[in-house]
Motif scaffolding. Structure first.
Motif, PDB file in Angstrom:
ATOM      1  N   ALA A 152       0.803  -1.232   0.000  1.00  0.00           N
ATOM      2  CA  ALA A 152       0.000   0.000   0.000  1.00  0.00           C
ATOM      3  C   ALA A 152       0.831   1.275   0.000  1.00  0.00           C
ATOM      4  O   ALA A 152       0.480   2.243  -0.701  1.00  0.00           O
ATOM      5  N   PRO A 153       1.944   1.366   0.766  1.00  0.00           N
ATOM      6  CA  PRO A 153       2.711   2.623   0.750  1.00  0.00           C
ATOM      7  C   PRO A 153       3.246   3.008  -0.624  1.00  0.00           C
ATOM      8  O   PRO A 153       3.538   4.187  -0.857  1.00  0.00           O
ATOM      9  N   HIS A 154       3.376   2.060  -1.527  1.00  0.00           N
ATOM     10  CA  HIS A 154       3.876   2.356  -2.874  1.00  0.00           C
ATOM     11  C   HIS A 154       2.777   2.918  -3.784  1.00  0.00           C
ATOM     12  O   HIS A 154       3.068   3.313  -4.917  1.00  0.00           O
ATOM     13  N   PHE A 155       1.510   2.931  -3.292  1.00  0.00           N
ATOM     14  CA  PHE A 155       0.398   3.348  -4.155  1.00  0.00           C
ATOM     15  C   PHE A 155      -0.452   4.378  -3.416  1.00  0.00           C
ATOM     16  O   PHE A 155      -1.523   4.054  -2.880  1.00  0.00           O
ATOM     17  N   PRO A 156       0.028   5.615  -3.391  1.00  0.00           N
ATOM     18  CA  PRO A 156      -0.625   6.656  -2.576  1.00  0.00           C
ATOM     19  C   PRO A 156      -1.971   7.120  -3.113  1.00  0.00           C
ATOM     20  O   PRO A 156      -2.705   7.800  -2.400  1.00  0.00           O
ATOM     21  N   ASP A 157      -2.313   6.767  -4.360  1.00  0.00           N
ATOM     22  CA  ASP A 157      -3.576   7.257  -4.932  1.00  0.00           C
ATOM     23  C   ASP A 157      -4.753   6.339  -4.647  1.00  0.00           C
ATOM     24  O   ASP A 157      -5.836   6.539  -5.201  1.00  0.00           O
ATOM     25  N   GLY A 158      -4.537   5.327  -3.811  1.00  0.00           N
ATOM     26  CA  GLY A 158      -5.670   4.508  -3.400  1.00  0.00           C
ATOM     27  C   GLY A 158      -5.433   3.026  -3.582  1.00  0.00           C
ATOM     28  O   GLY A 158      -4.670   2.593  -4.451  1.00  0.00           O
ATOM     29  N   GLN A 159      -6.091   2.236  -2.727  1.00  0.00           N
ATOM     30  CA  GLN A 159      -6.085   0.779  -2.833  1.00  0.00           C
ATOM     31  C   GLN A 159      -7.535   0.313  -2.806  1.00  0.00           C
ATOM     32  O   GLN A 159      -8.287   0.670  -1.899  1.00  0.00           O
ATOM     33  N   PHE A 160      -7.920  -0.471  -3.805  1.00  0.00           N
ATOM     34  CA  PHE A 160      -9.309  -0.892  -3.942  1.00  0.00           C
ATOM     35  C   PHE A 160      -9.371  -2.409  -4.091  1.00  0.00           C
ATOM     36  O   PHE A 160      -8.526  -3.013  -4.745  1.00  0.00           O
ATOM     37  N   ALA A 161     -10.383  -3.024  -3.477  1.00  0.00           N
ATOM     38  CA  ALA A 161     -10.583  -4.473  -3.563  1.00  0.00           C
ATOM     39  C   ALA A 161     -12.004  -4.749  -4.032  1.00  0.00           C
ATOM     40  O   ALA A 161     -12.959  -4.129  -3.556  1.00  0.00           O
ATOM     41  N   LEU A 162     -12.151  -5.689  -4.961  1.00  0.00           N
ATOM     42  CA  LEU A 162     -13.458  -6.016  -5.522  1.00  0.00           C
ATOM     43  C   LEU A 162     -13.570  -7.531  -5.673  1.00  0.00           C
ATOM     44  O   LEU A 162     -12.738  -8.159  -6.334  1.00  0.00           O
ATOM     45  N   ASP A 163     -14.583  -8.140  -5.034  1.00  0.00           N
ATOM     46  CA  ASP A 163     -14.850  -9.577  -5.163  1.00  0.00           C
ATOM     47  C   ASP A 163     -15.669  -9.799  -6.434  1.00  0.00           C
ATOM     48  O   ASP A 163     -16.782  -9.284  -6.563  1.00  0.00           O
ATOM     49  N   LEU A 164     -15.141 -10.599  -7.356  1.00  0.00           N
ATOM     50  CA  LEU A 164     -15.810 -10.858  -8.632  1.00  0.00           C
ATOM     51  C   LEU A 164     -16.710 -12.088  -8.585  1.00  0.00           C
ATOM     52  O   LEU A 164     -17.329 -12.434  -9.591  1.00  0.00           O
ATOM     53  N   HIS A 165     -16.766 -12.791  -7.455  1.00  0.00           N
ATOM     54  CA  HIS A 165     -17.683 -13.923  -7.258  1.00  0.00           C
ATOM     55  C   HIS A 165     -17.574 -14.948  -8.385  1.00  0.00           C
ATOM     56  O   HIS A 165     -18.573 -15.428  -8.921  1.00  0.00           O
ATOM     57  N   GLY A 166     -16.336 -15.290  -8.728  1.00  0.00           N
ATOM     58  CA  GLY A 166     -16.107 -16.173  -9.868  1.00  0.00           C
ATOM     59  C   GLY A 166     -16.655 -17.565  -9.709  1.00  0.00           C
ATOM     60  O   GLY A 166     -16.897 -18.254 -10.712  1.00  0.00           O
ATOM     61  N   MET A 167     -16.872 -18.037  -8.483  1.00  0.00           N
ATOM     62  CA  MET A 167     -17.390 -19.388  -8.280  1.00  0.00           C
ATOM     63  C   MET A 167     -18.896 -19.403  -8.072  1.00  0.00           C
ATOM     64  O   MET A 167     -19.476 -20.468  -7.878  1.00  0.00           O
ATOM     65  N   ASP A 168     -19.539 -18.246  -8.102  1.00  0.00           N
ATOM     66  CA  ASP A 168     -20.995 -18.191  -7.966  1.00  0.00           C
ATOM     67  C   ASP A 168     -21.668 -18.636  -9.264  1.00  0.00           C
ATOM     68  O   ASP A 168     -21.066 -18.589 -10.341  1.00  0.00           O
ATOM     69  N   PRO A 169     -22.935 -19.049  -9.191  1.00  0.00           N
ATOM     70  CA  PRO A 169     -23.652 -19.390 -10.434  1.00  0.00           C
ATOM     71  C   PRO A 169     -23.685 -18.240 -11.434  1.00  0.00           C
ATOM     72  O   PRO A 169     -23.669 -18.451 -12.636  1.00  0.00           O
ATOM     73  N   GLU A 170     -23.749 -16.998 -10.924  1.00  0.00           N
ATOM     74  CA  GLU A 170     -23.754 -15.821 -11.794  1.00  0.00           C
ATOM     75  C   GLU A 170     -22.659 -14.869 -11.320  1.00  0.00           C
ATOM     76  O   GLU A 170     -22.903 -13.985 -10.494  1.00  0.00           O
ATOM     77  N   PRO A 171     -21.423 -15.028 -11.823  1.00  0.00           N
ATOM     78  CA  PRO A 171     -20.339 -14.127 -11.407  1.00  0.00           C
ATOM     79  C   PRO A 171     -20.662 -12.676 -11.748  1.00  0.00           C
ATOM     80  O   PRO A 171     -21.494 -12.381 -12.614  1.00  0.00           O
ATOM     81  N   THR A 172     -19.983 -11.775 -11.078  1.00  0.00           N
ATOM     82  CA  THR A 172     -20.154 -10.351 -11.355  1.00  0.00           C
ATOM     83  C   THR A 172     -19.813 -10.061 -12.814  1.00  0.00           C
ATOM     84  O   THR A 172     -18.785 -10.504 -13.319  1.00  0.00           O
ATOM     85  N   THR A 173     -20.679  -9.335 -13.498  1.00  0.00           N
ATOM     86  CA  THR A 173     -20.405  -8.993 -14.890  1.00  0.00           C
ATOM     87  C   THR A 173     -19.382  -7.866 -14.957  1.00  0.00           C
ATOM     88  O   THR A 173     -19.295  -7.046 -14.032  1.00  0.00           O
ATOM     89  N   PRO A 174     -18.602  -7.793 -16.045  1.00  0.00           N
ATOM     90  CA  PRO A 174     -17.677  -6.661 -16.187  1.00  0.00           C
ATOM     91  C   PRO A 174     -18.380  -5.315 -16.087  1.00  0.00           C
ATOM     92  O   PRO A 174     -17.845  -4.366 -15.516  1.00  0.00           O
ATOM     93  N   ARG A 175     -19.595  -5.238 -16.604  1.00  0.00           N
ATOM     94  CA  ARG A 175     -20.336  -3.969 -16.572  1.00  0.00           C
ATOM     95  C   ARG A 175     -20.614  -3.542 -15.136  1.00  0.00           C
ATOM     96  O   ARG A 175     -20.419  -2.370 -14.765  1.00  0.00           O
ATOM     97  N   ASP A 176     -21.070  -4.495 -14.299  1.00  0.00           N
ATOM     98  CA  ASP A 176     -21.343  -4.165 -12.905  1.00  0.00           C
ATOM     99  C   ASP A 176     -20.053  -3.882 -12.145  1.00  0.00           C
ATOM    100  O   ASP A 176     -20.010  -2.991 -11.281  1.00  0.00           O
ATOM    101  N   ALA A 177     -19.003  -4.655 -12.435  1.00  0.00           N
ATOM    102  CA  ALA A 177     -17.725  -4.421 -11.762  1.00  0.00           C
ATOM    103  C   ALA A 177     -17.188  -3.025 -12.078  1.00  0.00           C
ATOM    104  O   ALA A 177     -16.681  -2.319 -11.197  1.00  0.00           O
ATOM    105  N   LEU A 178     -17.314  -2.610 -13.326  1.00  0.00           N
ATOM    106  CA  LEU A 178     -16.852  -1.278 -13.714  1.00  0.00           C
ATOM    107  C   LEU A 178     -17.657  -0.193 -13.008  1.00  0.00           C
ATOM    108  O   LEU A 178     -17.117   0.857 -12.641  1.00  0.00           O
ATOM    109  N   ALA A 179     -18.953  -0.438 -12.805  1.00  0.00           N
ATOM    110  CA  ALA A 179     -19.761   0.536 -12.067  1.00  0.00           C
ATOM    111  C   ALA A 179     -19.246   0.698 -10.641  1.00  0.00           C
ATOM    112  O   ALA A 179     -19.162   1.812 -10.116  1.00  0.00           O
TER     113      ALA A 179
END
Length: 768
Positions: A152-179
């Motif tokens: 994190a100290p090497h990236f001062p403009d922010g750290q973001f985490a997003l669960d894409l639910h890849g093992m779910d029956p309906e994984p997160t779509t790229p469109r929703d992830a981008l939102a």
């Protein structure tokens, strides 16, 4: 306060003060109130800031509080309960904050060193990407989160985490992830592009000059990940997946392996302490072997031992070995991993076993105590106690801020297997039906808080009035938190033929859906309700819900072709049953679709037909529908260069507002009137009648401000500023500047128009 009690807003301090005053230990109060000691400790430490009302009542009774003190305790709890984000406000930076790092992280030193080298080498022209892959239970997410905190100290403009639910029956779509990602950077929902490609372009543009760290957890495949990767800039993206994602080119790869035996023993040592491991060194090595050196299995075994400080490691080794010989039919992981799950599971009390396996039937990534209680057939308080026990055992993960719980996906798979093996189809079906029926009743009651034609009194229709949401804020918070669950309930009701329940719920959702146009699930909701109406043979209700479906296609998923098809079907159904109101709505929704398809003349014709149809309706619903159609028609006319006709149409809308609409409150009509006045002002401005435009625009602005609708008010302020600037009014600059600043804060696309208006005013002033 005079008695030294903490302020109302600090629930934890207030509760601790009251307990100390009563001379009770945490254990004594927990026993008296029937809550777990851990839950009580979390409340006092501030980890749980807003427990539910029934929990607060139990605590008040156990503490012997009078009515005034109990009310103050409930007030402080209410302040800590989750509140919905205002509809007009954008999600702020940090919405996708990194999960909490664990203190006993073990091993993976070389892999961390390689990532650190990658972070230091990040250059503007080539953002780094590392794919962290491996089998279930290897600790990919734990490693990625730990690495993200280290980097994190090497990236001062922010750290973001997003669960894409890849093992779910309906994984997160790229469109929703981008939102989600764009929202974390401050882009409001209103400013989000409709298409995936446009969202990806905006994301790359905003991310390109930032030095930020992005964690994409649990990815399903390359197609899901590719649109989310920044194209340029010094950022670093960590991607975890059970798949190799070999199709991603020019990426760094971290393939995690099983721990070595000594690393597994070290992890166990960090969990239970060095003294116990030294006392039974061989048993510790044997336990590591029986867990297959898999981090998840070692952690579960270690947490079990941690909760039993006097149990010998050798005893656990013997039991785990015996369990392993009985298991067969591997589905994921290894025999030893499933043995560890099975041993932990069978050591649980019967009620906890029931809750664990039934909770695997819940929809969505997490579940609430209400859902767990319904599925398991337990009381709410018993469920809370059992979920705390399961969390302590490492079998569930608790949310840091809300009373919600989730599985590791491998454990969820195991729990679902147990539900199938132990409960049988009839028991599972009964649990799902019970849950679905309860969820739909609460969802219906909560949604009715937003229906302008329905007066909500108390918890009318709610299955548990004592815990029902009170007021719009609580209702919205519940509907948002439980949307996966009530949507699953709607699906089950539809699939099992309970069509009246489906229709009642969808109808109640109508006004609430208008506040959440960004929820794409409305297409499914109204598609199922329209089908339910058809199966019940109700042509009128079919027309109503086909109209709702056309609205959803138009505004929620931006599919005007599907919207036109639904609107045409609604038009046919409405004419078949002679329902003029639904005929007018169908014409209006069809016009909206045609407008989006560029078929402007056809759109105008349909809007005129809709206005003519609705003018003959006498109901309050007919008047509001007519107002909506007239405002749309006038706006379309002005946009196509026919401002004089637009003015006539909007004047007609204003006359309806002034006459009033029986059965609708003055507040509702005032908002429709404000819209009409704003459009009248814009029509007059388009005709060059700038001085006449000022009054209706000021009136619209005042009405929107009074209603606390900043997104609407600031657009009216911009319109007013442009009219004032055209006549050289001394307030023009101040008005335009205020509109520009407010629209920028709201991330409104019209802020560009405000900048242009100020530039034009500067040029005009210089020329003079």
């Amino acid at each position: 306060m005079g008695d030294g009690t903490p302020s109302t807003g600090d629930f934890g301090q207030r509760l601790r003060h009251l307990r100390t005053r009563a001379g009770l230990s945490q254990e004594a109060l927990a026993h008296a109130a029937q809550v777990s000691v851990r839950a009580l400790a979390d409340m006092e430490r501030g980890r749980t800031r807003g427990p539910q009302r029934r929990t607060v009542r139990a605590l008040s009774e156990a503490l012997g509080l009078d009515d005034d003190e109990a009310a103050r305790l409930e007030e402080s709890a209410a302040l800590g309960r989750p509140r919905p984000r205002p509809a007009a406000g954008p999600p702020g930076p940090g919405t996708l904050a990194l999960p909490r790092d664990i203190q006993d992280f073990t091993a993976r030193g070389p892999a961390l060193a390689r990532l650190l080298h990658l972070a230091r080498d990040a250059a503007p022209g080539r953002p780094g990407v590392s794919v962290i892959a491996g089998q279930p239970g290897l600790g990919k997410t734990t490693f990625a989160v730990h690495a993200a905190h280290c980097l994190a100290p090497h990236f001062p403009d922010g750290q973001f985490a997003l669960d894409l639910h890849g093992m779910d029956p309906e994984p997160t779509t790229p469109r929703d992830a981008l939102a989600r990602l764009l929202g974390a950077l401050g882009v409001s929902e209103d400013a989000l592009p409709a298409g995936t490609d446009d969202r990806a372009g905006l994301w790359r543009s905003l991310a390109g000059d930032r030095r930020m760290l992005l964690l994409l957890d649990n990815a399903s495949d390359e197609a899901q990940v590719s649109p989310l990767l920044p194209g340029t800039g010094p950022s670093l993206t960590l991607v975890t997946s059970r798949h190799t994602l070999a199709g991603l080119e020019s990426v760094h790869r971290t393939d995690l392996a099983l721990l070595r035996r000594e690393e597994a023993v070290e992890l166990l040592t960090r969990i239970i302490g060095p003294d116990r491991v030294r006392a039974e060194a061989q048993a510790a090595r044997d336990l590591a072997d029986l867990c297959g050196h898999l981090p998840l299995a070692v952690r579960i075994a270690g947490q079990r031992l941690l909760s039993r400080p006097h149990e010998r490691l050798g005893k656990l080794v013997a039991r785990l070995a015996a369990e392993g010989r009985r298991l067969d039919g591997l589905q994921a992981g290894s025999l030893r991993v499933r043995a560890a799950f099975a041993l932990s599971y069978r050591q649980l009390p019967p009620a906890s076993r029931t809750l664990l396996r039934r909770a695997a039937l819940a929809a969505g990534p997490d579940f609430s105590p209400e859902t767990g209680a319904l599925l398991a057939g337990l009381s709410h308080d018993e469920t809370v106690a059992r979920t705390e026990e399961l969390t302590d055992a490492g079998l569930l993960q608790s949310d840091a801020t809300a009373e919600r719980y989730r599985f590791h996906d491998l454990l969820r798979l195991y729990a679902a297997e147990q539900a199938e093996a132990e409960d049988g189809p009839e028991v599972r079906a009964a649990a799902l039906d019970r849950t679905a029926h309860w969820m739909l009743r609460r969802a219906t009651a909560a949604a009715l808080h937003f229906d302008v034609g329905h007066e909500v009194t108390g918890a009318q229709g709610d299955p548990d009035p004592d815990t029902a949401p009170t007021g719009r804020e609580e209702a919205r918070a519940w509907l948002e938190a439980e949307r996966a669950q009530w949507l699953a309930a709607l699906r089950r009701a539809h699939d099992t033929g309970r069509h009246r329940e489906v229709l009642d719920t969808a109808e109640a959702m109508h006004w609430f859906s208008d506040l959440n146009q960004h929820w794409e699930l409305w297409v499914e909701v109204f598609r199922r309700s329209a089908d339910a109406a058809r199966r019940l043979g109700s042509r009128r209700e079919e027309a109503v819900h086909l109209n709702y479906l056309a609205w959803a296609y138009n505004l929620c998923v931006h599919d005007p072709r599907a919207a036109l098809t639904s609107a045409d079907a609604a038009l046919t159904a409405a004419r078949d049953c002679g329902d003029g109101l639904q005929e007018g709505w169908a014409l209006g929704y069809g016009a909206g679709a045609l407008n989006r398809l560029g078929r402007m003349e056809e759109a105008q014709n349909r809007l005129r037909d809709a206005a003519l149809c609705l003018a003959s309706q006498d109901s309050p619903q007919g008047r509001l529908a007519e107002l909506s159609v007239l405002n749309s028609l006038g706006t379309l006319l002005r946009q196509t260069g026919r401002a004089a006709e637009a003015l006539d149409v909007h004047r007609r809308s204003e006359r309806i507002c002034r006459a009033g609409v029986p059965g609708r409150t003055e507040e509702v009509i005032a908002l429709y009137h404000a819209v009409a006045r704003q459009q009248i002002g814009n029509d007059l401005a388009a005709l060059g009648r700038w001085q006449e435009a000022e009054a209706p625009l000021r009136q619209a602005l005042a009405a929107f401000e009074a209603a606390q609708m900043p997104a609407w008010a600031e657009q009216a302020r911009l319109d007013l500023g442009q009219a004032l600037g055209a006549v050289g009014h001394p307030e023009a600059r101040e008005t335009l500047s205020a509109a520009r600043d407010a629209l920028a804060a709201l991330k409104s696309p019209r802020r560009v128009e405000a900048d242009a208006a100020l530039d034009a005013l500067d040029r005009a002033t210089a020329g003079t």
